[in-house]
Enzyme design. Structure first.
Site, mmCIF file in Angstrom:
data_model
loop_
_atom_site.group_PDB
_atom_site.id
_atom_site.type_symbol
_atom_site.label_atom_id
_atom_site.label_comp_id
_atom_site.label_asym_id
_atom_site.label_seq_id
_atom_site.Cartn_x
_atom_site.Cartn_y
_atom_site.Cartn_z
ATOM 1 N N SER A 265 18.541 30.558 2.238
ATOM 2 C CA SER A 265 19.644 30.419 0.994
ATOM 3 C C SER A 265 18.997 29.778 -0.413
ATOM 4 O O SER A 265 18.130 30.364 -0.782
ATOM 5 C CB SER A 265 20.551 29.449 1.469
ATOM 6 O OG SER A 265 21.640 29.236 0.539
ATOM 7 N N HIS B 145 26.383 33.825 6.629
ATOM 8 C CA HIS B 145 25.261 32.868 5.656
ATOM 9 C C HIS B 145 24.687 31.945 6.715
ATOM 10 O O HIS B 145 23.227 31.819 6.407
ATOM 11 C CB HIS B 145 25.848 32.512 4.452
ATOM 12 C CG HIS B 145 24.777 31.847 3.733
ATOM 13 N ND1 HIS B 145 23.593 32.502 3.103
ATOM 14 C CD2 HIS B 145 24.423 30.713 3.164
ATOM 15 C CE1 HIS B 145 23.020 31.779 2.541
ATOM 16 N NE2 HIS B 145 23.405 30.709 2.377
ATOM 17 N N ASP C 117 26.446 38.582 6.494
ATOM 18 C CA ASP C 117 26.087 37.188 5.303
ATOM 19 C C ASP C 117 26.773 37.646 3.993
ATOM 20 O O ASP C 117 26.166 38.889 3.633
ATOM 21 C CB ASP C 117 24.652 36.905 5.066
ATOM 22 C CG ASP C 117 24.568 35.918 4.094
ATOM 23 O OD1 ASP C 117 25.574 35.519 3.364
ATOM 24 O OD2 ASP C 117 23.495 35.421 3.720
#
Length: 379
Positions: free
Chosen positions: A157, A356, A323
């Site tokens: 991320s 995610h 995601d």
């Protein structure tokens, strides 16, 4: 190591603090005269310092990535599934460094730290930071530890964005980049989610313009709402449906606006409550702005391939099918740019139902692909 810990754990770890008294110039035009970074290390640095791996954390992450601070800890560090003996980032091979970024709220200098110029917490006066600022500060930490080049810089991320920025800003200092569930810049939708979260905090009456510590209060409501919004984007529709569906807390509807009726409502409120008790509101604002501002190709007119033309690292890019915060298409943008720049890159798109958050969950294919790449790194 005590037998109370799993055999593949790094065991007890002790956070350390590095203080830097050389001013750090920031992208916003301001500078920090001095600052501290809290970090942990796992494994042993070899004689040539060629086996060091840097872990970069995501928005709400911190330095405690693996192991335990006490034998009574219920949970290990946030990426313990990936760091330790025999794990993808194998501490039998690698010396691993994980830090709390500048501006954080877990010991490194940030908005809740005392401003030496005033004797009060920085609060909203703490300078706005960028991913590039973090990388510059991380370079100094590496040098303090005797590391001139990282075998790999790894992150998921926002951590993946830092890993990518490392290879652009300091190409000679990184041999491998492992960029997971990330993007080359935020989409308009992602910026919008961050703005909603910020407004939840900024409009909380207890925020007091960022000086809430002086008032002895916390903008708990705003932080709670910000986390609830963010948490929805970290999960997939399928995983939420499977985990909660339309299940009720009790066997009937209450026909009001105040009761917590659905299980998913209860879960989100719990996540928000827990987060608001441990995270700093000003840090949350800083982290989301750093996300919004990340756009390393901007100086090249948006041409990411041109931006990557000078990099020397090898890359492993990973994404997850469900995601939707940073979709596989965003990872493929990085892959396509690297290929256009004729760089070495491998790409793994992993079928996972966890959205995610999948980069934090040790599913078999993810662990296998991650391990296979890390095991190829020569030290």
């Amino acid at each position: 190591m005590s037998t109370v810990f799993p055999v593949d754990s790094v065991g007890l770890v002790v956070p350390q603090t590095a203080r830097f008294d050389e001013p750090l110039a920031l992208a916003c035009g301001r500078s920090l005269a001095s600052y501290e970074l809290v970090y942990e290390t796992y494994g042993t640095l070899n004689a040539s310092a060629s086996n060091a791996v840097l872990i970069c954390h995501a928005l709400s992450g911190h330095h405690h990535a693996a192991g335990y601070h006490a034998a009574t800890d219920r949970k290990p560090g946030w990426w313990d599934s990936c760091i330790g003996p025999g794990k993808p980032i194998d501490t039998n091979r690698f010396f691993v460094v994980s830090l709390n970024n500048l501006g954080g709220c877990n010991g490194s200098t940030g908005p809740s730290s005392v401003n030496p110029a005033t004797g009060k917490p920085y609060g909203a006066d703490f300078p706005v930071l960028t991913v590039e600022d973090w990388v510059h500060s991380q370079v100094r930490l590496g040098e303090r530890l005797g590391i001139q080049q990282w075998a790999a810089v790894v992150g998921g991320s926002l951590g993946g964005m830092q890993a990518l920025q490392w290879t652009i800003s300091y190409p000679e200092r990184v041999r491998h980049c492992v960029d997971i569930a990330s993007a080359p810049k935020l989409s308009a939708q992602n910026i919008a989610f961050n703005e909603v979260a910020r407004q939840a905090i900024l409009t909380d009456p207890e925020f007091h313009g960022g000086s809430f510590q002086d008032q002895g209060v916390i903008p708990k409501r705003g932080l709670m709402l910000a986390r609830m919004v963010g948490h929805i984007t970290y999960l997939s529709d399928d995983s939420m449906g499977e985990k909660f569906g339309r299940e009720l807390k009790s066997d009937k509807l209450n026909y009001d606006f105040h009761s917590v009726e659905f299980q998913v409502e209860s879960y989100l409120r719990y996540q928000g409550e827990e987060f608001s008790g441990r995270f700093d509101a000003n840090t949350y604002l800083l982290m989301t702005k750093a996300l919004d501002y990340f756009d390393p190709a901007a100086a090249q007119g948006g041409d990411l391939a041109a931006t990557l033309a000078h990099v020397t690292a090898d890359y492993c890019i990973m994404s997850f099918t469900t995601d939707w915060r940073f979709s596989p298409a965003r990872s493929r943008e990085i892959v396509d740019a690297l290929m256009a720049a004729r760089k070495n890159v491998c790409y793994l798109e992993i079928d996972s139902p966890y959205g995610h958050d999948a980069f934090l969950i040790p599913t078999p294919r993810y662990m296998q692909g991650f391990s296979n790449y890390m095991n190829r790194i020569a030290i």
